[in-house]
Design a protein around this motif. Structure first.
Motif, PDB file in Angstrom:
ATOM      1  N   HIS A  11      -1.067 -30.859  40.090  1.00  0.00           N
ATOM      2  CA  HIS A  11      -0.219 -31.806  39.360  1.00  0.00           C
ATOM      3  C   HIS A  11       1.019 -32.150  40.184  1.00  0.00           C
ATOM      4  O   HIS A  11       1.484 -31.312  40.963  1.00  0.00           O
ATOM      5  CB  HIS A  11       0.262 -31.183  38.039  1.00  0.00           C
ATOM      6  N   ASP A  13       4.592 -31.972  40.926  1.00  0.00           N
ATOM      7  CA  ASP A  13       5.605 -30.900  40.858  1.00  0.00           C
ATOM      8  C   ASP A  13       5.087 -29.551  41.327  1.00  0.00           C
ATOM      9  O   ASP A  13       5.886 -28.690  41.692  1.00  0.00           O
ATOM     10  CB  ASP A  13       6.278 -30.754  39.483  1.00  0.00           C
ATOM     11  N   ASP A  14       3.745 -29.342  41.358  1.00  0.00           N
ATOM     12  CA  ASP A  14       3.226 -28.069  41.869  1.00  0.00           C
ATOM     13  C   ASP A  14       3.680 -27.828  43.308  1.00  0.00           C
ATOM     14  O   ASP A  14       3.887 -26.683  43.723  1.00  0.00           O
ATOM     15  CB  ASP A  14       1.687 -28.044  41.829  1.00  0.00           C
ATOM     16  N   TYR A 131       0.215 -19.143  36.557  1.00  0.00           N
ATOM     17  CA  TYR A 131       0.447 -18.718  35.170  1.00  0.00           C
ATOM     18  C   TYR A 131      -0.746 -19.094  34.302  1.00  0.00           C
ATOM     19  O   TYR A 131      -0.621 -19.311  33.098  1.00  0.00           O
ATOM     20  CB  TYR A 131       1.752 -19.301  34.607  1.00  0.00           C
TER      21      TYR A 131
HETATM   22 ZN   LIG Z   1       0.473 -27.723  37.852  1.00  0.00          ZN
END
Ligand SMILES: [Zn+2]
Length: 287
Positions: A11, A13-14, A131
């Motif tokens: 995604h 921002d990763d 996470y």
């Molecule tokens: Zn992500």
């Protein structure tokens, strides 16, 4: 040394987790490509005025383009899947969702990307997906399979001429970093319940596996500028933008990696390797 690096994340921002490392190589003459599997279509927006459900993917693509430009990363690619959402959400079942794609199709797309770009180094998530995000876990699994398949001319023959990268790294975010960030938030009386999925009170299974550690603390301000591009995620009064520089640097200034291929077992107590390209040859430039 001019190497080619390919970082595959899920995604917009990763990339922020290892943007200091990507900056370092992009700046030193290597060619860095960031590939985002999805456009982050199903996230919540920090400000409803920035995006609607319909425009979220397009807006987040623009935010990632901003981050890549800010960081000096040379190339941005998308794999074209849809964000699968958090584990257990209805978005998991969307037929366009990355987690719904057959493994051979997703692996084939990554193999084609590797064969086109011919990277020396491939970076992706550690298998737990930081996470437990389903897209992170799937990206790690499919990239690991594709890393081996890319060099096998009998695998995915339609995906281009075989190319075997020399290193596969899993990017890890150690809990010690998150703890520093969360401790500051607690000191400010902020709600930290969203960090529950990180299980910060439990031991960190990744810590003993780390082989490489890059001190990117000098670039911490630039890392944060890259994150600031992601306004739908870190806009407004987000704690990532409010945390003091010293805390941000302490929490996120060091970036950690596990060398997966060729397998490397760290020696307890030995210093971490400070260069992802250590031992990698760039002979192909002469061919
Ligand atoms: Zn992500």
């Amino acid at each position: 040394m001019p190497y080619r690096l390919l970082a595959i994340f899920a995604h917009p921002d990763d990339e922020g987790a290892v943007s200091g490392s990507l900056v370092r190589y992009a700046r030193s003459g290597s060619h860095v490509t960031l590939c985002s599997v999805t456009r982050g279509e199903v996230g919540e927006s920090s400000d409803p005025a920035l995006a609607t459900r319909e425009t979220m993917g397009q807006v987040r693509q623009g935010e990632l383009e901003c981050a890549v430009k800010t960081l000096g990363i040379q190339q941005l690619r998308f794999l074209g899947y849809r964000d699968s959402g958090m584990a257990g959400s209805a978005e998991n079942d969307d037929p366009r969702a990355f987690v719904q794609s057959p493994a051979t199709e997703a692996v084939g797309r990554i193999v084609a990307l590797i064969r086109e770009l011919r990277p020396h180094i491939v970076i992706t998530f550690e298998p737990g997906g930081w996470y437990g995000h389903p897209d992170h876990i799937a990206a790690s699994r499919h990239t690991t399979t594709a890393y081996a398949a890319a060099g096998d001319a009998t695998a995915y023959p339609e995906a281009g001429t075989a190319w075997q990268p020399q290193r596969l790294f899993y990017a890890a975010i150690l809990k010690e970093g998150w703890r520093a960030f969360v401790e500051w938030q607690v000191s400010q009386g902020m709600d930290v319940s969203s960090f529950g999925a990180f299980r910060l009170d439990e031991p960190d299974p990744m810590a003993a596996l780390i082989t490489h550690g890059l001190d990117c603390s000098a670039d911490a301000p630039l890392k944060r500028q890259g994150l600031a591009c992601h306004r739908t995620q870190f806009g407004g009064e987000h704690q990532m933008m409010r945390v003091p520089d010293a805390v941000f640097r302490a929490a996120f200034g060091h970036e950690h990696f596990v060398q997966v291929q060729p397998p490397l077992t760290p020696t307890p107590g030995a210093p971490l390797i400070e260069d992802l390209c250590h031992g990698v040859n760039d002979d192909d430039h002469a061919r």
